[in-house]
Design a protein around this motif. Structure first.
Motif, PDB file in Angstrom:
ATOM      1  N   TRP A 100       0.839  -1.201   0.000  1.00  0.00           N
ATOM      2  CA  TRP A 100       0.000   0.000   0.000  1.00  0.00           C
ATOM      3  C   TRP A 100       0.871   1.245   0.000  1.00  0.00           C
ATOM      4  CZ3 TRP A 100      -4.460   1.584  -1.424  1.00  0.00           C
ATOM      5  CH2 TRP A 100      -4.918   2.853  -1.030  1.00  0.00           C
ATOM      6  N   ALA A 104       0.653   3.382  -3.475  1.00  0.00           N
ATOM      7  CA  ALA A 104      -0.556   4.207  -3.487  1.00  0.00           C
ATOM      8  C   ALA A 104      -0.336   5.602  -4.059  1.00  0.00           C
ATOM      9  CB  ALA A 104      -1.141   4.300  -2.080  1.00  0.00           C
ATOM     10  N   LYS A 119       0.022  -3.274  -7.167  1.00  0.00           N
ATOM     11  CA  LYS A 119      -0.899  -3.100  -6.043  1.00  0.00           C
ATOM     12  C   LYS A 119      -2.088  -4.048  -6.162  1.00  0.00           C
ATOM     13  CE  LYS A 119      -3.410   0.674  -5.792  1.00  0.00           C
ATOM     14  NZ  LYS A 119      -3.828   2.077  -5.526  1.00  0.00           N
ATOM     15  N   LEU A 161      -5.722  -1.644   1.094  1.00  0.00           N
ATOM     16  CA  LEU A 161      -5.287  -2.515   0.004  1.00  0.00           C
ATOM     17  C   LEU A 161      -6.396  -3.500  -0.343  1.00  0.00           C
ATOM     18  CD1 LEU A 161      -2.679  -3.159  -1.722  1.00  0.00           C
ATOM     19  CD2 LEU A 161      -2.272  -5.004  -0.080  1.00  0.00           C
ATOM     20  N   MET A 375      -3.154   8.627   0.001  1.00  0.00           N
ATOM     21  CA  MET A 375      -2.756   7.218   0.078  1.00  0.00           C
ATOM     22  C   MET A 375      -3.886   6.434   0.703  1.00  0.00           C
ATOM     23  SD  MET A 375       1.146   7.112   1.232  1.00  0.00           S
ATOM     24  CE  MET A 375       2.443   7.244   0.050  1.00  0.00           C
TER      25      MET A 375
END
Length: 375
Positions: A100, A104, A119, A161, A375
């Motif tokens: 993550w 991100a 990801k 995530l 994020m």
């Protein structure tokens, strides 16, 4: 909300120093990943694969790319993120920390399709590891020791995530987060680690011990991300009640139980690495994590139209970041005074790569470079 007559100027100056340290670190570690650095020499202990901290170095490089806007910095960040792929097949809940934070921001400064693919693959691997019977992604055996653990540091990063991959991922994210909260908040202070027995019961683990500096910050970060990406940001409050069996209200209740004691009179801005050991080392990395989590909670409260409730977490986050930059940031931008592992005496007063990352992120939010939920 900013302290001092200079508004955010102090934060801008501190962030500029952090970028200088990033340049030094990059030159020193090359294609390896920094872990912790000696506060006297500034020399990094580095790893070839990144361990559970590799995503923070990649994330720091993406933050720098966002600040500079240069193609070179984007390319450096993208290359570092690509080197995280080793961890896709490893059995560890720290996939959340690794993937993550390592991917991100890539959509912002670089719109990096390779990072987006990485990801997604990481999220699907984490979802495949979700144990429906126990209601969580197990800690895993990638770093040795028992596999079926629930640990507070297995929550941050993993919640957003998982939530971004599918409805099944959202369900797993909620199950994982609320399982950890139910276990950790069953004791005071919250206990960070629990082990599952074959009969489905859970037993408290001796390490990390209750009172570990990063327990509450990691959990706060997970709760804030859960409220943001799982819904519920418009229900409940930092003064509300509920139960962990609900969605929004239960997470707000957890946020209240974790956060409100932090802004009580006399609460340390930079905690000891182990509660009850005031003569031991501090942990600036725990403070930096907490500051980012509180900025997130303040943003959630504002988005729900509750400006008054946003005040205490925002004020404490500012105070923490101000303290870190005035008392613990070296002239070349290293956040010193972090404790990797007090029990083992490992890097007890050092610069830690995740401490640098969360400090940079907090300062980036204060200066308007990015938002708390970019994020």
């Amino acid at each position: 909300m900013c302290e001092g007559a200079g508004g955010t100027r102090w934060a801008e100056e501190a962030l500029a120093a952090v970028w200088e340290r990033v340049r030094e670190t990059e030159a020193q570690v090359g294609s390896r990943f920094p872990l912790y650095a000696d506060p006297g020499t500034g020399v990094w202990k580095s790893t070839s694969k990144g361990s559970w901290t590799g995503g923070f170095w990649a994330g720091l490089l993406w933050l720098r790319a966002l600040a500079s806007g240069t193609a070179r910095d984007r390319e450096t960040a993208a290359a570092c993120t690509g080197r995280l792929a080793h961890w896709l097949g490893q059995d560890t809940a720290t996939r959340g920390l690794i993937f993550w934070y390592g991917t991100a921001l890539a959509a912002g400064p670089g719109n990096d399709s390779a990072a987006a693919t990485l990801k997604d693959r990481a999220a699907r691997a984490a979802l495949a590891a979700y144990d429906t019977e126990r209601g969580l992604v197990p800690w895993g055996d990638a770093f040795g020791g028992p596999r079926m653990l629930a640990r507070a540091d297995g929550v941050p990063g993993l919640v957003p995530l998982l939530a971004g991959v599918s409805q099944d991922g959202r369900d797993a994210a909620y199950g994982h987060l609320t399982r950890q909260l139910a276990l950790s908040l069953a004791e005071h202070p919250p206990r960070p680690a629990w082990r599952a027995a074959p009969d489905g019961t859970w037993t408290a683990c001796p390490e990390p011990a209750a009172g570990w500096s990063r327990t509450v910050p990691w959990l706060l970060l997970g709760v804030a991300d859960g409220l943001h990406c799982l819904g519920g940001s418009g229900t409940g409050s930092l003064g509300g009640t509920g139960s962990l069996g609900g969605s929004g209200s239960g997470l707000w209740e957890a946020a209240e139980r974790l956060a409100v004691p932090r802004w009580a009179a006399g609460a340390e801005l930079v905690p000891p690495a182990q509660d009850g050991s005031p003569e031991g080392p501090l942990d600036t990395s725990a403070a930096a994590i907490e500051a980012v989590a509180l900025l997130k909670l303040a943003a959630l409260a504002r988005a729900a139209g509750r400006e008054k409730e946003a005040g205490p977490p925002a004020h404490r986050a500012h105070r923490i970041l101000r303290r870190l930059t005035t008392a613990h940031l070296s002239a070349n931008g290293a956040l010193t005074g972090g404790c990797y592992d007090a029990g083992r005496g490992l890097a007890p007063c050092h610069e830690l790569i995740w401490g640098d990352f969360f400090l940079a992120w907090g300062l980036a939010v204060l200066t308007g470079l990015t938002g708390p939920f970019t994020m």
